[in-house]
Write a protein that holds these residues in place. Structure first.
Motif, short mmCIF file in Angstrom:
data_model
loop_
_atom_site.label_atom_id
_atom_site.label_comp_id
_atom_site.label_asym_id
_atom_site.label_seq_id
_atom_site.Cartn_x
_atom_site.Cartn_y
_atom_site.Cartn_z
N TRP A 107 -3.12 2.77 -9.80
CA TRP A 107 -3.73 4.03 -9.36
C TRP A 107 -5.06 3.76 -8.66
O TRP A 107 -5.80 2.87 -9.05
CB TRP A 107 -3.99 4.94 -10.55
N ARG A 108 -5.36 4.57 -7.63
CA ARG A 108 -6.66 4.52 -6.95
C ARG A 108 -7.03 5.92 -6.51
O ARG A 108 -6.16 6.74 -6.18
CB ARG A 108 -6.63 3.56 -5.77
N TRP A 109 -8.33 6.20 -6.53
CA TRP A 109 -8.83 7.50 -6.09
C TRP A 109 -8.84 7.55 -4.58
O TRP A 109 -9.11 6.54 -3.91
CB TRP A 109 -10.23 7.76 -6.63
N ARG A 154 -0.75 6.45 -6.53
CA ARG A 154 -0.21 5.28 -7.22
C ARG A 154 0.55 4.43 -6.21
O ARG A 154 1.42 4.92 -5.49
CB ARG A 154 0.72 5.71 -8.36
N ARG A 172 -5.60 11.18 -6.42
CA ARG A 172 -5.42 9.75 -6.64
C ARG A 172 -3.96 9.43 -6.34
O ARG A 172 -3.07 10.28 -6.48
CB ARG A 172 -5.84 9.31 -8.04
N GLU A 179 0.81 -1.22 0.00
CA GLU A 179 0.00 0.00 0.00
C GLU A 179 0.84 1.27 0.00
O GLU A 179 0.31 2.37 0.09
CB GLU A 179 -0.94 0.01 1.21
#
Length: 159
Positions: free
Chosen positions: A134-136, A129, A127, A45
């Motif tokens: 990638w995630r919001w 990385r 967002r 993460e």
């Protein structure tokens, strides 16, 4: 109250910004500040990059309205809000908020108020990385709870 509100595309230099702010307000008895930076995390993460986007016609006017609201709630000499946009790396400064006031409590409350609004009710899209892609990033429930305390009757004096 005067304020300085800005969006920064170039790297933010918080020490220089805060020193300049303090020099411009020698009459203030207290200056409170908050510096937010890109959190690295660890493992799968771990944040490798943070991207901040905004909608120009709303972002700066919204930040200025937020500064004006803080100035109405507390007796401030001045307020500084500088927020980065673009691509940032772990450890990079994201946001600097500082308030100058005759008394420390006013400055602390104003900075807290501004940050709660920037975290939950702002005009930015984030967002990040990680190794997984990638995630919001959305405000957390705790961020919304922090924001809610300011809408309660008499909230301007609550901590």
């Amino acid at each position: 109250m005067n304020s300085h509100v800005a969006l920064a595309v170039e790297p933010l230099l918080p020490g220089a910004e805060l020193a300049s702010f303090a020099r411009r307000h020698p009459q203030a008895g207290g200056i409170a500040s908050f510096l937010g930076q890109v959190r690295a995390g660890d493992g799968e993460e771990a944040v490798l990059e943070l991207e901040l986007s905004h909608f120009a016609p709303l972002t700066l006017p919204g930040m200025e309205a937020l500064a004006n609201e803080a100035g109405k709630r507390w007796q401030l000499e001045s307020l500084l809000i500088v927020h980065r946009v673009g691509s940032l790396l772990p450890g990079d400064p994201i946001v600097l908020v500082a308030a100058a006031a005759r008394h420390r409590r006013e400055a602390f409350l104003a900075v807290d108020f501004v940050m709660d609004h920037l975290k939950s009710d702002a005009w930015f899209w984030k967002r990040e990385r990680t190794k997984g892609g990638w995630r919001w990033v959305e405000p957390r429930l705790a961020d919304h709870a922090d924001l809610e305390r300011w809408s309660t009757a008499g909230a301007s004096a609550q901590v």
